[in-house]
Design a protein around this motif. Structure first.
Motif, PDB file in Angstrom:
ATOM      1  N   LYS A  19      52.245 106.031   1.480  1.00 56.46           N
ATOM      2  CA  LYS A  19      52.936 107.211   0.979  1.00 56.46           C
ATOM      3  C   LYS A  19      52.177 107.913  -0.142  1.00 56.46           C
ATOM      4  CE  LYS A  19      57.394 105.087   2.113  1.00 56.46           C
ATOM      5  NZ  LYS A  19      58.693 104.581   1.565  1.00 56.46           N
ATOM      6  N   ALA A  20      51.171 107.240  -0.681  1.00 53.89           N
ATOM      7  CA  ALA A  20      50.419 107.805  -1.799  1.00 53.89           C
ATOM      8  C   ALA A  20      49.005 107.253  -1.788  1.00 53.89           C
ATOM      9  CB  ALA A  20      51.108 107.472  -3.124  1.00 53.89           C
ATOM     10  N   ILE A  21      48.111 107.957  -2.470  1.00 54.63           N
ATOM     11  CA  ILE A  21      46.729 107.517  -2.631  1.00 54.63           C
ATOM     12  C   ILE A  21      46.390 107.563  -4.114  1.00 54.63           C
ATOM     13  CG2 ILE A  21      44.299 107.924  -2.080  1.00 54.63           C
ATOM     14  CD1 ILE A  21      45.239 109.417   0.417  1.00 54.63           C
ATOM     15  N   ALA A  22      45.817 106.475  -4.604  1.00 53.72           N
ATOM     16  CA  ALA A  22      45.252 106.437  -5.952  1.00 53.72           C
ATOM     17  C   ALA A  22      43.733 106.530  -5.808  1.00 53.72           C
ATOM     18  CB  ALA A  22      45.647 105.149  -6.663  1.00 53.72           C
ATOM     19  N   PHE A  23      43.147 107.530  -6.437  1.00 54.47           N
ATOM     20  CA  PHE A  23      41.715 107.788  -6.307  1.00 54.47           C
ATOM     21  C   PHE A  23      40.950 107.339  -7.544  1.00 54.47           C
ATOM     22  CE2 PHE A  23      43.384 111.109  -3.477  1.00 54.47           C
ATOM     23  CZ  PHE A  23      42.493 111.085  -2.419  1.00 54.47           C
ATOM     24  N   ASP A  24      39.851 106.641  -7.331  1.00 50.49           N
ATOM     25  CA  ASP A  24      38.865 106.550  -8.396  1.00 50.49           C
ATOM     26  C   ASP A  24      38.221 107.919  -8.546  1.00 50.49           C
ATOM     27  OD1 ASP A  24      37.010 105.118 -10.264  1.00 50.49           O
ATOM     28  OD2 ASP A  24      35.549 105.833  -8.780  1.00 50.49           O
ATOM     29  N   GLY A  25      37.819 108.254  -9.778  1.00 52.67           N
ATOM     30  CA  GLY A  25      37.302 109.592 -10.030  1.00 52.67           C
ATOM     31  C   GLY A  25      36.079 109.955  -9.225  1.00 52.67           C
ATOM     32  N   PHE A  26      35.173 108.991  -9.015  1.00 51.12           N
ATOM     33  CA  PHE A  26      33.925 109.303  -8.340  1.00 51.12           C
ATOM     34  C   PHE A  26      34.066 109.425  -6.823  1.00 51.12           C
ATOM     35  CE2 PHE A  26      31.804 107.258 -12.192  1.00 51.12           C
ATOM     36  CZ  PHE A  26      31.506 108.496 -12.774  1.00 51.12           C
ATOM     37  N   VAL A  27      35.200 109.093  -6.283  1.00 48.46           N
ATOM     38  CA  VAL A  27      35.465 109.412  -4.873  1.00 48.46           C
ATOM     39  C   VAL A  27      35.568 110.925  -4.695  1.00 48.46           C
ATOM     40  CG1 VAL A  27      37.156 109.227  -3.005  1.00 48.46           C
ATOM     41  CG2 VAL A  27      36.560 107.220  -4.362  1.00 48.46           C
ATOM     42  N   GLY A 173      49.617 102.308 -10.764  1.00 46.28           N
ATOM     43  CA  GLY A 173      49.943 102.979  -9.505  1.00 46.28           C
ATOM     44  C   GLY A 173      51.379 102.764  -9.077  1.00 46.28           C
ATOM     45  N   PRO A 174      51.809 101.519  -8.847  1.00 42.79           N
ATOM     46  CA  PRO A 174      53.206 101.270  -8.492  1.00 42.79           C
ATOM     47  C   PRO A 174      54.188 101.781  -9.545  1.00 42.79           C
ATOM     48  CG  PRO A 174      51.883  99.331  -8.026  1.00 42.79           C
ATOM     49  CD  PRO A 174      50.990 100.280  -8.757  1.00 42.79           C
ATOM     50  N   ASP A 175      53.839 101.630 -10.813  1.00 40.52           N
ATOM     51  CA  ASP A 175      54.754 102.072 -11.861  1.00 40.52           C
ATOM     52  C   ASP A 175      54.949 103.583 -11.843  1.00 40.52           C
ATOM     53  OD1 ASP A 175      54.986  99.446 -12.658  1.00 40.52           O
ATOM     54  OD2 ASP A 175      53.688  99.652 -14.422  1.00 40.52           O
ATOM     55  N   ALA A 176      53.859 104.335 -11.661  1.00 40.25           N
ATOM     56  CA  ALA A 176      53.946 105.795 -11.705  1.00 40.25           C
ATOM     57  C   ALA A 176      54.520 106.385 -10.419  1.00 40.25           C
ATOM     58  CB  ALA A 176      52.565 106.390 -11.977  1.00 40.25           C
ATOM     59  N   LYS A 180      55.758 100.379  -3.764  1.00 37.90           N
ATOM     60  CA  LYS A 180      55.143  99.061  -3.696  1.00 37.90           C
ATOM     61  C   LYS A 180      53.623  99.221  -3.556  1.00 37.90           C
ATOM     62  CE  LYS A 180      59.194  97.197  -1.284  1.00 37.90           C
ATOM     63  NZ  LYS A 180      59.681  96.596  -0.011  1.00 37.90           N
ATOM     64  N   PRO A 181      52.843  98.240  -4.013  1.00 33.84           N
ATOM     65  CA  PRO A 181      51.384  98.344  -3.858  1.00 33.84           C
ATOM     66  C   PRO A 181      50.955  98.599  -2.419  1.00 33.84           C
ATOM     67  CG  PRO A 181      51.901  96.563  -5.363  1.00 33.84           C
ATOM     68  CD  PRO A 181      53.223  97.037  -4.793  1.00 33.84           C
ATOM     69  N   GLU A 182      51.639  97.980  -1.470  1.00 33.42           N
ATOM     70  CA  GLU A 182      51.253  98.139  -0.072  1.00 33.42           C
ATOM     71  C   GLU A 182      51.550  99.537   0.476  1.00 33.42           C
ATOM     72  OE1 GLU A 182      55.128  95.631  -0.047  1.00 33.42           O
ATOM     73  OE2 GLU A 182      53.307  95.820  -1.269  1.00 33.42           O
ATOM     74  N   GLU A 183      52.262 100.355  -0.295  1.00 36.27           N
ATOM     75  CA  GLU A 183      52.540 101.732   0.111  1.00 36.27           C
ATOM     76  C   GLU A 183      51.556 102.727  -0.502  1.00 36.27           C
ATOM     77  OE1 GLU A 183      57.327 101.916   0.714  1.00 36.27           O
ATOM     78  OE2 GLU A 183      56.638 101.656  -1.370  1.00 36.27           O
ATOM     79  N   TRP A 199      41.988  92.713  -4.752  1.00 33.18           N
ATOM     80  CA  TRP A 199      42.582  91.574  -5.454  1.00 33.18           C
ATOM     81  C   TRP A 199      44.001  91.903  -5.912  1.00 33.18           C
ATOM     82  CZ3 TRP A 199      37.980  90.319  -9.252  1.00 33.18           C
ATOM     83  CH2 TRP A 199      37.065  89.489  -8.603  1.00 33.18           C
ATOM     84  N   PHE A 200      44.196  93.135  -6.371  1.00 24.56           N
ATOM     85  CA  PHE A 200      45.509  93.522  -6.869  1.00 24.56           C
ATOM     86  C   PHE A 200      46.547  93.571  -5.748  1.00 24.56           C
ATOM     87  CE2 PHE A 200      48.691  96.814  -7.800  1.00 24.56           C
ATOM     88  CZ  PHE A 200      49.245  96.283  -8.965  1.00 24.56           C
ATOM     89  N   GLY A 201      46.108  93.952  -4.562  1.00 24.34           N
ATOM     90  CA  GLY A 201      47.028  94.025  -3.434  1.00 24.34           C
ATOM     91  C   GLY A 201      47.149  95.383  -2.793  1.00 24.34           C
TER      92      GLY A 201
END
Length: 236
Positions: A19-27, A173-176, A180-183, A199-201
């Motif tokens: 449902k969401a994507i967390a991006f590293d900046g250099f991506v 990510g999950p908090d904001a 769930k991490p898997e989402e 490692w985080f999931g």
């Protein structure tokens, strides 16, 4: 290197869960102009300088997190720059320092970024940076690249005063997102960040634009791709 795509069954699962994507900046932002600017300032020594600066930059983030001695990424980057100049027995004027540092605030986007962000937004995917960069660094790069409106508030490590790959950083990510991490798919640029996210999931997509080897740390990303097409395919 081509994209490593998920199977049809995996794609169905991804469509149902991501449902969401967390991006590293250099991506999103291309760091190569930093090396270009270094070579301009120190002709013939650019590659050596850039490698040492980058290595010390990230080593400082890890050491400060382990030692609970946080400085933000802008400050760490300048400290690593000073170390590099000293180690290589070079001199650095204030003007040169400013030119090198400011490069990190006006990075171009990779060519596939604008259309990919439009497609992900069309699909209703929420997006945010989960980055070591400060909020000001991200804001300046977003403004320079005309990418306003795509991303939710930045999940900068300044919020938690711990750099990646600390679990404290990835937990933003999950908090904001309230998911769930898997989402949440994590789009990583660096090999070590790929491993940390896994490692985080997080379901992890390694956007391996530099064709680098994966660190041998007992973790494999879900997808390895040379560009953002693999990320879009993984989302489904």
């Amino acid at each position: 290197m081509g994209s490593a795509l998920p199977t049809e069954a995996q794609s169905f699962t991804n469509r149902r869960r991501i449902k969401a994507i967390a991006f590293d900046g250099f991506v999103i932002f291309d760091p190569r102009p930093v090396a270009v600017q270094v070579e301009k300032e120190f002709p013939g020594r650019g590659a050596e300088f850039t490698n040492l600066w980058r290595t010390r930059q990230f080593e400082y983030t890890w050491l400060r997190t382990l030692g609970n001695q946080y400085k933000d990424f802008w400050q760490v980057t300048e400290d690593a720059l000073r170390y590099t100049v000293s180690t290589m027995n070079l001199s650095l004027t204030t003007s040169q320092r400013d030119e090198l540092m400011q490069t990190y605030r006006s990075l171009p986007v990779w060519p596939d970024v604008p259309e990919t962000l439009k497609e992900l937004r069309r699909r209703g995917i929420r997006m945010a940076f989960l980055s070591n960069f400060t909020a000001a660094m991200l804001d300046d790069n977003i403004k320079a690249a005309n990418l306003a409106g795509y991303f939710e508030p930045h999940l900068t490590t300044d919020r938690v005063r711990a750099f990646k790959p600390s679990r404290i950083a990835y937990q933003m990510g999950p908090d904001a997102f309230g998911l769930k991490p898997e989402e949440i798919a994590f789009a990583a640029f660096a090999p070590w960040d790929t491993v940390g996210a896994k490692w985080f999931g997080y379901p992890t997509v390694w956007v391996n634009r530099a064709n680098a080897p994966l660190d041998v740390l007992d973790a494999q990303p879900d997808v390895v791709t040379s560009d953002l097409a693999g990320l879009v395919s993984f989302i489904g």
